[in-house]
Design a protein around this motif. Sequence first.
Motif, PDB file in Angstrom:
ATOM      1  N   SER A  93      39.684  39.103  54.584  1.00 45.02           N
ATOM      2  CA  SER A  93      39.492  37.660  54.707  1.00 45.02           C
ATOM      3  C   SER A  93      39.410  37.031  53.313  1.00 45.02           C
ATOM      4  O   SER A  93      39.162  37.728  52.324  1.00 45.02           O
ATOM      5  CB  SER A  93      38.206  37.387  55.474  1.00 45.02           C
ATOM      6  OG  SER A  93      37.108  37.953  54.778  1.00 45.02           O
ATOM      7  N   PRO A  94      39.640  35.711  53.227  1.00 48.43           N
ATOM      8  CA  PRO A  94      39.492  35.031  51.934  1.00 48.43           C
ATOM      9  C   PRO A  94      38.076  35.217  51.392  1.00 48.43           C
ATOM     10  O   PRO A  94      37.128  35.436  52.144  1.00 48.43           O
ATOM     11  CB  PRO A  94      39.768  33.567  52.295  1.00 48.43           C
ATOM     12  CG  PRO A  94      40.577  33.634  53.540  1.00 48.43           C
ATOM     13  CD  PRO A  94      40.069  34.812  54.311  1.00 48.43           C
ATOM     14  N   PHE A  95      37.939  35.151  50.070  1.00 50.98           N
ATOM     15  CA  PHE A  95      36.632  35.348  49.449  1.00 50.98           C
ATOM     16  C   PHE A  95      36.351  34.184  48.493  1.00 50.98           C
ATOM     17  O   PHE A  95      37.260  33.505  48.016  1.00 50.98           O
ATOM     18  CB  PHE A  95      36.572  36.683  48.705  1.00 50.98           C
ATOM     19  CG  PHE A  95      37.548  36.790  47.560  1.00 50.98           C
ATOM     20  CD1 PHE A  95      37.156  36.460  46.267  1.00 50.98           C
ATOM     21  CD2 PHE A  95      38.846  37.215  47.780  1.00 50.98           C
ATOM     22  CE1 PHE A  95      38.049  36.562  45.214  1.00 50.98           C
ATOM     23  CE2 PHE A  95      39.740  37.313  46.724  1.00 50.98           C
ATOM     24  CZ  PHE A  95      39.351  36.990  45.442  1.00 50.98           C
ATOM     25  N   LYS A  96      35.078  33.974  48.239  1.00 46.11           N
ATOM     26  CA  LYS A  96      34.648  32.931  47.335  1.00 46.11           C
ATOM     27  C   LYS A  96      34.219  33.534  45.998  1.00 46.11           C
ATOM     28  O   LYS A  96      33.509  34.529  45.962  1.00 46.11           O
ATOM     29  CB  LYS A  96      33.486  32.139  47.928  1.00 46.11           C
ATOM     30  CG  LYS A  96      33.853  31.238  49.096  1.00 46.11           C
ATOM     31  CD  LYS A  96      32.652  30.404  49.521  1.00 46.11           C
ATOM     32  CE  LYS A  96      33.025  29.455  50.653  1.00 46.11           C
ATOM     33  NZ  LYS A  96      31.879  28.589  51.048  1.00 46.11           N
ATOM     34  N   ALA A  97      34.680  32.905  44.914  1.00 48.17           N
ATOM     35  CA  ALA A  97      34.257  33.290  43.565  1.00 48.17           C
ATOM     36  C   ALA A  97      34.708  32.189  42.612  1.00 48.17           C
ATOM     37  O   ALA A  97      35.693  31.498  42.864  1.00 48.17           O
ATOM     38  CB  ALA A  97      34.856  34.628  43.153  1.00 48.17           C
ATOM     39  N   GLU A  98      33.977  32.019  41.540  1.00 44.64           N
ATOM     40  CA  GLU A  98      34.369  31.057  40.506  1.00 44.64           C
ATOM     41  C   GLU A  98      35.237  31.766  39.487  1.00 44.64           C
ATOM     42  O   GLU A  98      34.918  32.879  39.046  1.00 44.64           O
ATOM     43  CB  GLU A  98      33.128  30.474  39.833  1.00 44.64           C
ATOM     44  CG  GLU A  98      32.282  29.618  40.756  1.00 44.64           C
ATOM     45  CD  GLU A  98      31.072  29.045  40.040  1.00 44.64           C
ATOM     46  OE1 GLU A  98      30.794  29.485  38.903  1.00 44.64           O
ATOM     47  OE2 GLU A  98      30.402  28.183  40.611  1.00 44.64           O
TER      48      GLU A  98
END
Length: 377
Positions: A93-98
């Motif tokens: 699945s898509p992931f969150k990160a800066e």
Amino acid sequence: MGLFDEIKKKLSHEFIDIVEWLDDSNDTIVHRFERYQNEIKNGAKLIVREGQTAVFINEGQLADVFTPGTYTLNTKNLPILATLKGWKYGFNSPFKAEVYFVNTRLFTDEKWGTKNPITLSDERFGLVEIRAFGTYSFRISDAGKFIVDVVGTDSNFTSYEVNEHLKSLIATRFTDTVGEANIPIELYAANTSELSETCQEVMQPEFGRVGIELERFYIENVSMPEELKKEIFEYSRIDKLDLDKLTKFKTAKAIEAAAKNEGGTAGAGMGMGMGFVLAQQMGGMMNPNMGGQAAPQSPQAAVPPPIPAQVQYFYASNGQQSGPVPFDTLRSLFAARTINRDTLVWKQGMESWTALKDVEELKSFLGGNTPPPLPSN
């Protein structure tokens, strides 16, 4: 479900599949990659161009760092981020990160200068004030450390912002370095290259602590008050000249100035009188065998008593004996700081060399003399 809700739902599943940054400025050091809800598609392409470094931050914690190249974002290429998120068997699945892109090119011709004068202690001139300015060049050597320690959450960090931080650091370290260098003040202008190299060596560890490499550091100018410049030039001239010749030269100039005095009859008479006295002094110095006595008169003329010979003083300078010089010349040397209160002097009749401050007739050089109290009736 309405048409608007259908469009919104569709857009929410459109995740970023290419992560890159094209720099169209000349002063951006760090750029945070912006995307919808910070979500990146599984298997997205990361493109890091030459002169860039990409840094992934997860919930404020430094994760993976990428040098120039093209990468497919998966658990293999994101080992630290995978560990932080707990992906044991990969992720689909898509992931969150800066994602922060850091400009690692060389930033040149950056300006620095001392905001306030720097006070230094010089053994010849006492406390002096100087200012300095120049240029420096730097690059980001550790992108992760730089983001964590300097940038923080700033989405667009420019060279102006980092310069404000670096200029304060430079001014502080420059002050420490020149203070410890113990270079005579008159040699600063002639040693800017050596001083620049020394400052760069001292400052580099400080820059390195925040991920910056100081490539070049230049001192372009060291300035000081005009009064101090004149004093240094005068000292330099005296230091190079023969003091006996200099005394004769100044005596001749004084005679010339007295002859040109146009301040009226009284002034002219005073000038002539001073001229005669100086001429006698000059003649005594140029011909020591005369002992300061006047030339013999004709037998018919009345013969005045001989003029008392002036006391001649020897003084120590740089470990060597100098002189003899008369009282007035010794006072001029004291005023010019060629000698000081602790300088050893000697005249005929003294048993040994004595500090100037301890010779009774020379104490007037020091100032602050007061007459003795009046006798009581």
